[in-house]
Design a protein around this motif. Structure first.
Motif, PDB file in Angstrom:
ATOM      1  N   ILE A 191       0.833  -1.201   0.000  1.00 33.61           N
ATOM      2  CA  ILE A 191       0.000   0.000   0.000  1.00 33.61           C
ATOM      3  C   ILE A 191       0.872   1.257   0.000  1.00 33.61           C
ATOM      4  O   ILE A 191       0.598   2.214  -0.739  1.00 33.61           O
ATOM      5  N   ASP A 192       1.952   1.251   0.781  1.00 33.53           N
ATOM      6  CA  ASP A 192       2.868   2.397   0.795  1.00 33.53           C
ATOM      7  C   ASP A 192       3.499   2.610  -0.576  1.00 33.53           C
ATOM      8  O   ASP A 192       3.660   3.756  -1.024  1.00 33.53           O
ATOM      9  N   ASP A 193       3.863   1.518  -1.266  1.00 30.16           N
ATOM     10  CA  ASP A 193       4.437   1.626  -2.608  1.00 30.16           C
ATOM     11  C   ASP A 193       3.426   2.195  -3.595  1.00 30.16           C
ATOM     12  O   ASP A 193       3.776   3.017  -4.450  1.00 30.16           O
ATOM     13  N   VAL A 194       2.179   1.761  -3.481  1.00 31.63           N
ATOM     14  CA  VAL A 194       1.132   2.286  -4.369  1.00 31.63           C
ATOM     15  C   VAL A 194       0.971   3.786  -4.133  1.00 31.63           C
ATOM     16  O   VAL A 194       0.892   4.572  -5.078  1.00 31.63           O
ATOM     17  N   LYS A 195       0.952   4.186  -2.864  1.00 30.69           N
ATOM     18  CA  LYS A 195       0.780   5.592  -2.524  1.00 30.69           C
ATOM     19  C   LYS A 195       1.929   6.455  -3.038  1.00 30.69           C
ATOM     20  O   LYS A 195       1.722   7.583  -3.463  1.00 30.69           O
ATOM     21  N   SER A 196       3.135   5.916  -3.015  1.00 26.56           N
ATOM     22  CA  SER A 196       4.302   6.700  -3.429  1.00 26.56           C
ATOM     23  C   SER A 196       4.511   6.678  -4.940  1.00 26.56           C
ATOM     24  O   SER A 196       5.360   7.389  -5.455  1.00 26.56           O
ATOM     25  N   GLY A 197       3.758   5.832  -5.631  1.00 30.32           N
ATOM     26  CA  GLY A 197       3.919   5.723  -7.081  1.00 30.32           C
ATOM     27  C   GLY A 197       5.022   4.774  -7.484  1.00 30.32           C
ATOM     28  O   GLY A 197       5.383   4.696  -8.652  1.00 30.32           O
ATOM     29  N   ALA A 198       5.571   4.022  -6.528  1.00 33.74           N
ATOM     30  CA  ALA A 198       6.671   3.103  -6.814  1.00 33.74           C
ATOM     31  C   ALA A 198       6.201   1.840  -7.530  1.00 33.74           C
ATOM     32  O   ALA A 198       7.004   1.143  -8.137  1.00 33.74           O
ATOM     33  N   VAL A 199       4.907   1.545  -7.465  1.00 36.83           N
ATOM     34  CA  VAL A 199       4.391   0.339  -8.102  1.00 36.83           C
ATOM     35  C   VAL A 199       4.086   0.640  -9.556  1.00 36.83           C
ATOM     36  O   VAL A 199       3.287   1.514  -9.871  1.00 36.83           O
ATOM     37  N   THR A 200       4.786  -0.070 -10.417  1.00 40.56           N
ATOM     38  CA  THR A 200       4.512   0.037 -11.851  1.00 40.56           C
ATOM     39  C   THR A 200       4.329  -1.370 -12.368  1.00 40.56           C
ATOM     40  O   THR A 200       5.257  -2.171 -12.368  1.00 40.56           O
ATOM     41  N   ASP A 201       3.115  -1.670 -12.756  1.00 39.58           N
ATOM     42  CA  ASP A 201       2.817  -3.011 -13.237  1.00 39.58           C
ATOM     43  C   ASP A 201       3.378  -3.223 -14.636  1.00 39.58           C
ATOM     44  O   ASP A 201       3.194  -2.397 -15.526  1.00 39.58           O
ATOM     45  N   THR A 202       4.051  -4.324 -14.802  1.00 40.77           N
ATOM     46  CA  THR A 202       4.493  -4.740 -16.119  1.00 40.77           C
ATOM     47  C   THR A 202       3.552  -5.834 -16.594  1.00 40.77           C
ATOM     48  O   THR A 202       2.772  -6.385 -15.822  1.00 40.77           O
ATOM     49  N   ARG A 203       3.627  -6.150 -17.843  1.00 42.79           N
ATOM     50  CA  ARG A 203       2.778  -7.209 -18.412  1.00 42.79           C
ATOM     51  C   ARG A 203       2.983  -8.519 -17.641  1.00 42.79           C
ATOM     52  O   ARG A 203       2.032  -9.216 -17.313  1.00 42.79           O
ATOM     53  N   ASP A 204       4.237  -8.846 -17.307  1.00 40.17           N
ATOM     54  CA  ASP A 204       4.536 -10.079 -16.602  1.00 40.17           C
ATOM     55  C   ASP A 204       3.967 -10.108 -15.183  1.00 40.17           C
ATOM     56  O   ASP A 204       3.444 -11.131 -14.737  1.00 40.17           O
ATOM     57  N   THR A 205       4.057  -8.995 -14.464  1.00 40.51           N
ATOM     58  CA  THR A 205       3.520  -8.980 -13.102  1.00 40.51           C
ATOM     59  C   THR A 205       2.006  -9.096 -13.108  1.00 40.51           C
ATOM     60  O   THR A 205       1.435  -9.722 -12.233  1.00 40.51           O
ATOM     61  N   ILE A 206       1.370  -8.499 -14.083  1.00 45.08           N
ATOM     62  CA  ILE A 206      -0.090  -8.618 -14.198  1.00 45.08           C
ATOM     63  C   ILE A 206      -0.467 -10.063 -14.503  1.00 45.08           C
ATOM     64  O   ILE A 206      -1.367 -10.627 -13.890  1.00 45.08           O
ATOM     65  N   LEU A 207       0.234 -10.699 -15.426  1.00 46.90           N
ATOM     66  CA  LEU A 207      -0.065 -12.088 -15.789  1.00 46.90           C
ATOM     67  C   LEU A 207       0.226 -13.039 -14.633  1.00 46.90           C
ATOM     68  O   LEU A 207      -0.493 -14.019 -14.447  1.00 46.90           O
ATOM     69  N   ASP A 208       1.260 -12.753 -13.838  1.00 41.29           N
ATOM     70  CA  ASP A 208       1.575 -13.589 -12.678  1.00 41.29           C
ATOM     71  C   ASP A 208       0.435 -13.606 -11.665  1.00 41.29           C
ATOM     72  O   ASP A 208       0.216 -14.606 -10.990  1.00 41.29           O
ATOM     73  N   ARG A 209      -0.279 -12.513 -11.549  1.00 40.81           N
ATOM     74  CA  ARG A 209      -1.373 -12.425 -10.581  1.00 40.81           C
ATOM     75  C   ARG A 209      -2.636 -13.131 -11.063  1.00 40.81           C
ATOM     76  O   ARG A 209      -3.529 -13.392 -10.270  1.00 40.81           O
ATOM     77  N   LEU A 210      -2.737 -13.401 -12.343  1.00 40.00           N
ATOM     78  CA  LEU A 210      -3.958 -14.030 -12.877  1.00 40.00           C
ATOM     79  C   LEU A 210      -3.981 -15.509 -12.720  1.00 40.00           C
ATOM     80  O   LEU A 210      -3.369 -16.282 -12.385  1.00 40.00           O
TER      81      LEU A 210
END
Length: 78
Positions: free
Chosen positions: A59-78
């Motif tokens: 949540i802290d990373d999302v708030k700071s803008g540090a989270v940048t989803d790549t195609r691979d990270t999105i697919l890993d979550r599915l």
């Protein structure tokens, strides 16, 4: 007049079930499953639990803008 003292001790859980983790993050379970990159821990066979501290870091990373989803990270979550 009688006086009564109530002594309550509450221990916050560190490990949360999926529904609790989703609620903690403020998301419906459906959105939590799709958005959360935090890997659950299997402390007991067949029971997946999310660490509150890992959720806080995410949540802290999302708030700071540090989270940048790549195609691979999105697919890993599915």
């Amino acid at each position: 007049m009688a006086t009564t003292n109530l002594n309550i001790s509450v221990i916050d859980k560190r490990m949360l079930k999926q529904s609790e983790a989703a609620s903690y993050a403020g998301l419906p379970v459906k959105h939590f499953k799709a958005a959360c990159p935090v890997r659950p821990v299997e402390l007991k066979q067949g029971t997946l639990l999310w660490d509150r501290r890992d959720l806080d870091l995410w949540i802290d990373d999302v708030k700071s803008g540090a989270v940048t989803d790549t195609r691979d990270t999105i697919l890993d979550r599915l």
